[in-house]
Design an enzyme around this catalytic site. Structure first.
Site, short mmCIF file in Angstrom:
data_model
loop_
_atom_site.label_atom_id
_atom_site.label_comp_id
_atom_site.label_asym_id
_atom_site.label_seq_id
_atom_site.Cartn_x
_atom_site.Cartn_y
_atom_site.Cartn_z
N CYS A 149 93.82 25.86 55.30
CA CYS A 149 94.59 26.80 54.48
C CYS A 149 96.07 26.38 54.41
O CYS A 149 96.61 26.18 53.31
CB CYS A 149 94.44 28.22 54.98
SG CYS A 149 94.49 28.38 56.77
N1 LIG Z 1 90.06 32.10 58.05
C1 LIG Z 1 90.72 31.26 57.27
O1 LIG Z 1 91.73 31.59 56.62
C2 LIG Z 1 90.25 29.82 57.14
C3 LIG Z 1 90.87 29.01 56.18
C4 LIG Z 1 90.43 27.67 56.07
C5 LIG Z 1 89.43 27.19 56.90
N2 LIG Z 1 88.88 28.04 57.83
C6 LIG Z 1 87.82 27.45 58.69
O2 LIG Z 1 86.58 28.00 58.26
C7 LIG Z 1 85.71 28.14 59.39
C8 LIG Z 1 85.24 29.58 59.45
O3 LIG Z 1 86.40 30.36 59.62
P1 LIG Z 1 86.33 31.96 59.65
O4 LIG Z 1 87.70 32.45 59.58
O5 LIG Z 1 85.32 32.44 58.65
O6 LIG Z 1 85.74 32.16 61.14
P2 LIG Z 1 84.99 33.42 61.77
O7 LIG Z 1 85.43 34.67 61.08
O8 LIG Z 1 85.15 33.29 63.22
O9 LIG Z 1 83.44 33.17 61.35
C9 LIG Z 1 82.67 32.18 61.98
C10 LIG Z 1 81.22 32.49 61.62
O10 LIG Z 1 80.37 31.48 62.17
C11 LIG Z 1 79.30 32.12 62.85
N3 LIG Z 1 78.81 31.20 63.87
C12 LIG Z 1 79.42 30.79 64.98
N4 LIG Z 1 78.64 29.88 65.63
C13 LIG Z 1 77.52 29.72 64.86
C14 LIG Z 1 76.34 28.92 64.95
N5 LIG Z 1 76.16 28.10 65.99
N6 LIG Z 1 75.41 29.00 63.96
C15 LIG Z 1 75.58 29.85 62.91
N7 LIG Z 1 76.68 30.65 62.77
C16 LIG Z 1 77.62 30.57 63.72
C17 LIG Z 1 79.90 33.38 63.39
O11 LIG Z 1 78.89 34.31 63.68
P3 LIG Z 1 79.31 35.47 64.70
O12 LIG Z 1 80.61 36.05 64.26
O13 LIG Z 1 78.19 36.42 64.52
O14 LIG Z 1 79.38 34.75 66.01
C18 LIG Z 1 80.70 33.82 62.16
O15 LIG Z 1 79.83 34.34 61.19
C19 LIG Z 1 86.52 27.72 60.63
O16 LIG Z 1 86.22 26.39 60.96
C20 LIG Z 1 87.96 27.82 60.15
O17 LIG Z 1 88.82 26.92 60.80
C21 LIG Z 1 89.23 29.33 57.96
#
Ligand SMILES: NC(=O)c1ccc[n+]([C@@H]2O[C@H](COP(=O)([O-])OP(=O)(O)OC[C@H]3O[C@@H](n4cnc5c(N)ncnc54)[C@H](OP(=O)(O)O)[C@@H]3O)[C@@H](O)[C@H]2O)c1
Length: 339
Positions: A149
């Site tokens: 981001c």
């Molecule tokens: N948030 C942002 O602004 C943003 C921007 C750019 C990139 N990103 C990247 O995008 C990715 C996701 O970010 P996020 O903010 O959406 O994170 P998040 O809210 O922590 O969501 C992570 C998701 O992955 C699931 N998960 C974790 N381990 C898993 C596994 N082994 N198999 C299947 N599902 C699994 C979690 O399930 P549970 O919650 O049920 O454990 C949750 O649904 C990260 O790598 C982050 O760095 C995020």
């Protein structure tokens, strides 16, 4: 209809990918998976999706995802994506990974993320998914490393001037301010949290893992070594990133000359909006959109440029850009589901 799966569907970015795909005319969501206690319709987890997507969100199962989907979105924490991506790629699936696992070369990744990369072979195959700069590569890609981001807001602001050799590449200073959803969904991480409410702070100054990503991609764009001094800040807001970037010019530049460079570079880019002279982006203007807004000023000596950029970290910074990449990969309208 393209069959699409979202792994990590209950996270912040996964939820946004599902929401966008629910309104996309060229795709059908066939797989939703996450680490959940009970398998239930995604609309029970996110009631706002009721009547739009009622597919059951299942526990992680790679075989089912391979059987049911053509394209897989990985909205997973870093280090988790690199365990799953090779399985889907080896099964001939196309993959868009939102994590940082495939954005850097293996040495940089292991240095900045402090963990061994378990799938270095696919790093080379991953295309950095920023259509404004790499559209032709995205078109042919089977595997997309979706940008971070903060890097999205900084790279799109700096690349046009670097490419034209108009600014010094060794000393680009950038401070960014992000809403709390940038760090992912976790218990207690909300606007009522005493560390967040009514607070505003810098963190990981000159030590944030997104700095090497900015330098890596900008060095590719300018074919020169680029140095970025990056300081992130946490805002007591849900979503949005505002980046202020300071760049030293290599020659005397006027506002008009700089405006022409941006307009020329982004003329065919539906999600780039350049502010009028003297105007600067605001988070409210990009929230819940896939737009990258940029405004800039130059000092009277024409020696210093300040660019200010705004994006929604969950959309142009993640889920929106991921769907934009899908649209380019499959020849759909680039704005489908996003405008
Ligand atoms: N948030 C942002 O602004 C943003 C921007 C750019 C990139 N990103 C990247 O995008 C990715 C996701 O970010 P996020 O903010 O959406 O994170 P998040 O809210 O922590 O969501 C992570 C998701 O992955 C699931 N998960 C974790 N381990 C898993 C596994 N082994 N198999 C299947 N599902 C699994 C979690 O399930 P549970 O919650 O049920 O454990 C949750 O649904 C990260 O790598 C982050 O760095 C995020």
């Amino acid at each position: 209809m393209l069959k699409v799966g979202v792994i990590g569907a209950t996270g912040y970015t996964g939820e946004e990918v599902v929401r966008i795909l629910a309104g996309h005319k060229d795709v059908r969501i066939t797989v939703l998976q996450a680490v959940i206690e009970k398998e239930e319709p995604i609309s029970s987890i996110f009631p706002s999706l009721k009547g739009k997507v009622d597919l059951v969100c299942e526990k992680p199962n790679t075989e089912i995802a391979i059987k049911e989907a053509d394209l897989i979105f990985l909205a997973l924490p870093h280090t988790v994506s690199m365990k799953l991506a090779p399985k889907f790629l080896n099964a001939g699936k196309r993959v868009i990974d939102l994590s940082a696992d495939y954005r850097l070369d293996v040495k940089e990744y292991e240095k900045w993320y402090g963990t061994k990369h378990t799938d270095p072979a696919n790093i080379e195959k991953a295309v950095y998914g920023m259509p404004e700069l790499f559209r032709d590569k995205v078109k042919k890609a089977n595997f997309i490393a979706n940008p971070g981001c903060y890097p999205t807001s900084v790279i799109l602001s700096v690349a046009p001037l670097l490419e034209k050799g108009l600014i010094h590449s060794d000393h680009i200073i950038c401070d960014s301010k992000s809403g709390i959803t940038g760090a992912g969904r976790s218990p207690g991480w909300n606007l009522e949290n005493p560390n967040i409410k009514g607070n505003f702070k810098a963190y990981k100054a000159l030590k944030h893992q997104h700095s090497p990503e900015m330098e890596h991609i900008l060095s590719k764009v300018s074919k020169k070594k680029v140095g970025v001094a990056f300081v992130p800040h946490l805002l007591p807001l849900e979503r949005g990133i505002l980046s202020t970037i300071y760049m030293k010019t290599r020659e005397k530049l006027t506002y008009e000359k700089i405006a022409k460079v941006y307009e020329e570079k982004y003329k065919d880019c539906p999600f780039v909006r350049i502010k009028e002279k003297g105007e600067f982006p605001q988070l409210k203007e990009v929230a819940f959109t896939n737009f990258f807004d940029v405004g800039f000023a130059v000092d009277t000596a024409g020696k210093l440029i300040v660019a200010v950029a705004a994006i929604d970290n969950l959309l142009k910074g993640a889920a929106g850009q991921a769907v934009q990449n899908m649209n380019v990969m499959y020849g759909f309208d680039e704005g489908e589901g996003l405008l």
